[in-house]
Design a protein around this motif. Structure first.
Motif, PDB file in Angstrom:
ATOM      1  N   UNK A   1       0.816  -1.213   0.000  1.00 33.56           N
ATOM      2  CA  UNK A   1       0.000   0.000   0.000  1.00 33.56           C
ATOM      3  C   UNK A   1       0.860   1.278   0.000  1.00 33.56           C
ATOM      4  N   UNK A   2       2.148   1.135  -0.234  1.00 32.65           N
ATOM      5  CA  UNK A   2       3.056   2.287  -0.275  1.00 32.65           C
ATOM      6  C   UNK A   2       3.188   2.772  -1.717  1.00 32.65           C
ATOM      7  N   UNK A   3       3.021   4.085  -1.878  1.00 32.46           N
ATOM      8  CA  UNK A   3       3.149   4.730  -3.194  1.00 32.46           C
ATOM      9  C   UNK A   3       4.494   5.448  -3.252  1.00 32.46           C
ATOM     10  N   UNK A   4       5.190   5.301  -4.371  1.00 33.58           N
ATOM     11  CA  UNK A   4       6.480   5.958  -4.583  1.00 33.58           C
ATOM     12  C   UNK A   4       6.287   7.273  -5.329  1.00 33.58           C
ATOM     13  N   UNK A   5       6.817   8.341  -4.772  1.00 32.04           N
ATOM     14  CA  UNK A   5       6.860   9.651  -5.433  1.00 32.04           C
ATOM     15  C   UNK A   5       8.340   9.942  -5.651  1.00 32.04           C
ATOM     16  N   UNK A   6       8.879   9.483  -6.775  1.00 35.55           N
ATOM     17  CA  UNK A   6      10.320   9.568  -7.015  1.00 35.55           C
ATOM     18  C   UNK A   6      10.852  10.995  -6.975  1.00 35.55           C
ATOM     19  N   UNK A   7      10.023  11.974  -7.343  1.00 37.20           N
ATOM     20  CA  UNK A   7      10.449  13.378  -7.316  1.00 37.20           C
ATOM     21  C   UNK A   7      10.027  14.087  -6.033  1.00 37.20           C
ATOM     22  N   UNK A   8       9.449  13.362  -5.096  1.00 32.40           N
ATOM     23  CA  UNK A   8       8.913  13.997  -3.899  1.00 32.40           C
ATOM     24  C   UNK A   8       7.710  14.858  -4.273  1.00 32.40           C
ATOM     25  N   UNK A   9       7.365  15.773  -3.394  1.00 27.84           N
ATOM     26  CA  UNK A   9       6.297  16.734  -3.639  1.00 27.84           C
ATOM     27  C   UNK A   9       6.923  18.108  -3.429  1.00 27.84           C
ATOM     28  N   UNK A  10       6.679  19.067  -4.328  1.00 26.97           N
ATOM     29  CA  UNK A  10       7.285  20.393  -4.149  1.00 26.97           C
ATOM     30  C   UNK A  10       7.121  20.900  -2.706  1.00 26.97           C
ATOM     31  N   UNK A  11       8.227  21.314  -2.136  1.00 25.64           N
ATOM     32  CA  UNK A  11       8.239  21.742  -0.736  1.00 25.64           C
ATOM     33  C   UNK A  11       8.572  20.599   0.219  1.00 25.64           C
ATOM     34  N   UNK A  12       8.468  19.367  -0.280  1.00 28.28           N
ATOM     35  CA  UNK A  12       8.746  18.173   0.522  1.00 28.28           C
ATOM     36  C   UNK A  12       9.507  17.169  -0.352  1.00 28.28           C
TER      37      UNK A  12
END
Length: 147
Positions: free
Chosen positions: A17-28
């Motif tokens: 149930x883990x989603x990968x955000x390879x670029x993160x989120x702007x500000x994080x």
């Protein structure tokens, strides 16, 4: 895995149930892994960081609220999220919750795009679009004059 969350306390979360955000989120940008949690009996969801308890975003499906909302995914987004079919795409917008709630706004300029099959995600910044970062979620009531 056991996870400490901002709104749900301690929960048990399956690894799948883990989603990968390879670029993160702007500000994080350092936050690369998130889970998606429902928020009780509401149309809202929480995008909760796996690493940092306090990094959690309240989101909703924009198409339920903003009927004419459109998101055009670029080839870069399709490729980076490994999107092969339209059915894999889930779109959310981050809300800024206000008190009173009718002042709450949605960031339509930067939707969260998730590939539900591959468990990848990205915040898409739609530069140059007609959308802004503070669209009221609930339209103000029109004051009616006396009859």
């Amino acid at each position: 895995m056991i996870l400490q969350t901002k709104f749900h306390g301690e929960i048990e979360l399956p690894e799948e149930e883990i989603y990968r955000f390879d670029s993160g989120i702007p500000g994080f940008l350092e936050e690369k892994q998130f889970c998606l949690l429902t928020l009780d009996d509401t149309p809202f969801f929480v995008l909760q960081s796996i690493e940092t308890k306090q990094v959690a975003f309240i989101m909703t499906n924009p198409f339920d609220v903003f009927r004419d909302y459109e998101v055009k995914l670029t080839d870069e987004v399709l490729s980076s999220l490994q999107i092969e079919t339209e059915q894999e795409v889930v779109t959310f917008v981050i809300l800024t919750i206000q008190d009173p709630f009718n002042e709450t706004t949605a960031n339509l300029q930067a939707p969260i795009i998730i590939n539900s099959t591959k468990k990848t995600g990205k915040q898409l910044i739609m530069s140059g679009s007609e959308y802004g970062t503070k669209h009221r979620l609930i339209e103000p009531l029109v004051e009616q004059g006396e009859k």
